[in-house]
Scaffold this motif. Structure first.
Motif, PDB file in Angstrom:
ATOM      1  N   MET A   1       0.846  -1.175   0.000  1.00 44.82           N
ATOM      2  CA  MET A   1       0.000   0.000   0.000  1.00 44.82           C
ATOM      3  C   MET A   1       0.892   1.240   0.000  1.00 44.82           C
ATOM      4  O   MET A   1       1.911   1.280   0.679  1.00 44.82           O
ATOM      5  N   SER A   2       0.491   2.261  -0.727  1.00 45.13           N
ATOM      6  CA  SER A   2       1.315   3.451  -0.853  1.00 45.13           C
ATOM      7  C   SER A   2       1.126   4.391   0.334  1.00 45.13           C
ATOM      8  O   SER A   2       0.123   4.333   1.058  1.00 45.13           O
ATOM      9  N   ALA A   3       2.072   5.275   0.509  1.00 43.53           N
ATOM     10  CA  ALA A   3       1.986   6.278   1.568  1.00 43.53           C
ATOM     11  C   ALA A   3       0.792   7.202   1.344  1.00 43.53           C
ATOM     12  O   ALA A   3       0.174   7.676   2.302  1.00 43.53           O
ATOM     13  N   VAL A   4       0.451   7.452   0.074  1.00 45.49           N
ATOM     14  CA  VAL A   4      -0.701   8.303  -0.246  1.00 45.49           C
ATOM     15  C   VAL A   4      -1.985   7.636   0.250  1.00 45.49           C
ATOM     16  O   VAL A   4      -2.846   8.297   0.850  1.00 45.49           O
ATOM     17  N   GLY A  22     -23.562   4.639   3.616  1.00 46.86           N
ATOM     18  CA  GLY A  22     -23.439   4.413   2.187  1.00 46.86           C
ATOM     19  C   GLY A  22     -22.082   3.784   1.936  1.00 46.86           C
ATOM     20  O   GLY A  22     -21.330   3.497   2.873  1.00 46.86           O
ATOM     21  N   THR A  23     -21.765   3.595   0.669  1.00 43.88           N
ATOM     22  CA  THR A  23     -20.475   3.023   0.309  1.00 43.88           C
ATOM     23  C   THR A  23     -19.875   3.857  -0.810  1.00 43.88           C
ATOM     24  O   THR A  23     -20.509   4.067  -1.839  1.00 43.88           O
ATOM     25  N   ALA A  24     -18.661   4.334  -0.587  1.00 42.25           N
ATOM     26  CA  ALA A  24     -17.979   5.138  -1.599  1.00 42.25           C
ATOM     27  C   ALA A  24     -16.545   4.647  -1.729  1.00 42.25           C
ATOM     28  O   ALA A  24     -15.905   4.280  -0.753  1.00 42.25           O
ATOM     29  N   LYS A  25     -16.074   4.657  -2.952  1.00 44.71           N
ATOM     30  CA  LYS A  25     -14.698   4.253  -3.232  1.00 44.71           C
ATOM     31  C   LYS A  25     -13.992   5.430  -3.905  1.00 44.71           C
ATOM     32  O   LYS A  25     -14.485   5.976  -4.886  1.00 44.71           O
ATOM     33  N   PHE A  26     -12.868   5.837  -3.320  1.00 43.43           N
ATOM     34  CA  PHE A  26     -12.025   6.868  -3.912  1.00 43.43           C
ATOM     35  C   PHE A  26     -10.878   6.177  -4.622  1.00 43.43           C
ATOM     36  O   PHE A  26     -10.091   5.471  -3.991  1.00 43.43           O
ATOM     37  N   VAL A  27     -10.771   6.384  -5.924  1.00 40.42           N
ATOM     38  CA  VAL A  27      -9.643   5.864  -6.678  1.00 40.42           C
ATOM     39  C   VAL A  27      -8.678   7.024  -6.882  1.00 40.42           C
ATOM     40  O   VAL A  27      -9.027   8.044  -7.478  1.00 40.42           O
ATOM     41  N   ILE A  28      -7.480   6.864  -6.337  1.00 43.49           N
ATOM     42  CA  ILE A  28      -6.452   7.885  -6.475  1.00 43.49           C
ATOM     43  C   ILE A  28      -5.496   7.385  -7.551  1.00 43.49           C
ATOM     44  O   ILE A  28      -4.801   6.384  -7.352  1.00 43.49           O
ATOM     45  N   GLU A  29      -5.527   8.060  -8.691  1.00 42.05           N
ATOM     46  CA  GLU A  29      -4.778   7.609  -9.861  1.00 42.05           C
ATOM     47  C   GLU A  29      -3.319   7.331  -9.533  1.00 42.05           C
ATOM     48  O   GLU A  29      -2.665   8.108  -8.842  1.00 42.05           O
ATOM     49  N   ASP A  30      -2.829   6.200 -10.010  1.00 40.75           N
ATOM     50  CA  ASP A  30      -1.443   5.752  -9.849  1.00 40.75           C
ATOM     51  C   ASP A  30      -1.054   5.437  -8.397  1.00 40.75           C
ATOM     52  O   ASP A  30       0.134   5.263  -8.106  1.00 40.75           O
ATOM     53  N   GLU A  31      -2.025   5.385  -7.480  1.00 37.43           N
ATOM     54  CA  GLU A  31      -1.721   5.116  -6.076  1.00 37.43           C
ATOM     55  C   GLU A  31      -2.508   3.933  -5.521  1.00 37.43           C
ATOM     56  O   GLU A  31      -1.962   3.121  -4.805  1.00 37.43           O
ATOM     57  N   VAL A  36     -14.929   3.743   1.770  1.00 37.15           N
ATOM     58  CA  VAL A  36     -15.606   4.346   2.914  1.00 37.15           C
ATOM     59  C   VAL A  36     -16.981   3.705   3.010  1.00 37.15           C
ATOM     60  O   VAL A  36     -17.725   3.684   2.026  1.00 37.15           O
ATOM     61  N   ASP A  37     -17.311   3.163   4.199  1.00 31.90           N
ATOM     62  CA  ASP A  37     -18.637   2.572   4.388  1.00 31.90           C
ATOM     63  C   ASP A  37     -19.030   2.662   5.857  1.00 31.90           C
ATOM     64  O   ASP A  37     -18.397   3.380   6.634  1.00 31.90           O
ATOM     65  N   GLY A  38     -20.063   1.946   6.236  1.00 33.57           N
ATOM     66  CA  GLY A  38     -20.574   2.000   7.597  1.00 33.57           C
ATOM     67  C   GLY A  38     -19.631   1.458   8.643  1.00 33.57           C
ATOM     68  O   GLY A  38     -19.806   1.710   9.834  1.00 33.57           O
ATOM     69  N   THR A  39     -18.607   0.720   8.222  1.00 24.26           N
ATOM     70  CA  THR A  39     -17.656   0.176   9.188  1.00 24.26           C
ATOM     71  C   THR A  39     -16.414   1.044   9.335  1.00 24.26           C
ATOM     72  O   THR A  39     -15.581   0.780  10.186  1.00 24.26           O
ATOM     73  N   GLY A  40     -16.270   2.059   8.488  1.00 24.38           N
ATOM     74  CA  GLY A  40     -15.118   2.948   8.576  1.00 24.38           C
ATOM     75  C   GLY A  40     -14.442   3.162   7.241  1.00 24.38           C
ATOM     76  O   GLY A  40     -15.078   3.119   6.196  1.00 24.38           O
ATOM     77  N   VAL A  41     -13.145   3.366   7.295  1.00 19.70           N
ATOM     78  CA  VAL A  41     -12.337   3.684   6.113  1.00 19.70           C
ATOM     79  C   VAL A  41     -11.176   2.707   6.055  1.00 19.70           C
ATOM     80  O   VAL A  41     -10.541   2.426   7.063  1.00 19.70           O
ATOM     81  N   ARG A  42     -10.917   2.195   4.855  1.00 17.28           N
ATOM     82  CA  ARG A  42      -9.800   1.259   4.699  1.00 17.28           C
ATOM     83  C   ARG A  42      -9.313   1.290   3.252  1.00 17.28           C
ATOM     84  O   ARG A  42     -10.005   1.777   2.364  1.00 17.28           O
ATOM     85  N   ALA A  43      -8.122   0.747   3.035  1.00 11.07           N
ATOM     86  CA  ALA A  43      -7.620   0.596   1.673  1.00 11.07           C
ATOM     87  C   ALA A  43      -8.545  -0.357   0.932  1.00 11.07           C
ATOM     88  O   ALA A  43      -9.011  -1.356   1.492  1.00 11.07           O
ATOM     89  N   ALA A  44      -8.840  -0.049  -0.305  1.00 10.60           N
ATOM     90  CA  ALA A  44      -9.762  -0.854  -1.103  1.00 10.60           C
ATOM     91  C   ALA A  44      -8.995  -1.777  -2.038  1.00 10.60           C
ATOM     92  O   ALA A  44      -7.843  -1.518  -2.387  1.00 10.60           O
ATOM     93  N   THR A  45      -9.662  -2.840  -2.426  1.00  8.51           N
ATOM     94  CA  THR A  45      -9.130  -3.749  -3.433  1.00  8.51           C
ATOM     95  C   THR A  45      -9.917  -3.555  -4.719  1.00  8.51           C
ATOM     96  O   THR A  45     -10.960  -2.900  -4.733  1.00  8.51           O
ATOM     97  N   ASP A  46      -9.438  -4.146  -5.784  1.00  9.06           N
ATOM     98  CA  ASP A  46     -10.153  -4.064  -7.056  1.00  9.06           C
ATOM     99  C   ASP A  46     -11.522  -4.731  -6.969  1.00  9.06           C
ATOM    100  O   ASP A  46     -12.437  -4.378  -7.711  1.00  9.06           O
ATOM    101  N   ASP A  47     -11.679  -5.695  -6.060  1.00 11.18           N
ATOM    102  CA  ASP A  47     -12.935  -6.422  -5.925  1.00 11.18           C
ATOM    103  C   ASP A  47     -13.993  -5.674  -5.126  1.00 11.18           C
ATOM    104  O   ASP A  47     -15.164  -6.040  -5.160  1.00 11.18           O
ATOM    105  N   ASP A  48     -13.600  -4.645  -4.372  1.00 13.47           N
ATOM    106  CA  ASP A  48     -14.557  -3.890  -3.566  1.00 13.47           C
ATOM    107  C   ASP A  48     -15.502  -3.108  -4.471  1.00 13.47           C
ATOM    108  O   ASP A  48     -15.064  -2.410  -5.386  1.00 13.47           O
TER     109      ASP A  48
END
Length: 97
Positions: A1-4, A22-31, A36-48
């Motif tokens: 996982m990147s520092a960003v 709700g459920t939201a996914k932030f894709v940060i280009e090249d990172e 973000v969902d009801g359980t909190g915030v975490r690094a996402a995978t391609d499958d999320d």
């Protein structure tokens, strides 16, 4: 996982606290991506999956988190791309504001 991505998870967790209705996914280009969902915030995978996927470069994402750039203005100027439920995106934008 990147520092960003690590920094994004921490910053979003600070702003949103215990999670988000709700459920939201932030894709940060090249990172990577953050989920973000009801359980909190975490690094996402391609499958999320999410109600809305927002894509921006790292500088735009940082400007939104710091409050230097309004998410709506970022979207209107083409710096932030959305795919999915606009209502969820607006709710998240309000929570970040």
């Amino acid at each position: 996982m990147s520092a960003v991505i690590d920094a994004a998870v921490e910053a979003l967790s600070d702003k949103l606290g215990d999670g988000f209705d709700g459920t939201a996914k932030f894709v940060i280009e090249d990172e990577g991506a953050v989920l973000v969902d009801g359980t909190g915030v975490r690094a996402a995978t391609d499958d999320d999956t999410a109600d809305v996927v927002m894509t921006a470069d790292a500088d735009t994402f940082q400007d939104i988190l710091s409050g230097d750039l309004n998410p709506t203005a970022a979207f209107m100027s083409g710096k932030l791309k959305l795919d999915g439920d606009m209502g969820t995106a607006m709710k998240l934008g309000s929570a970040l504001g």
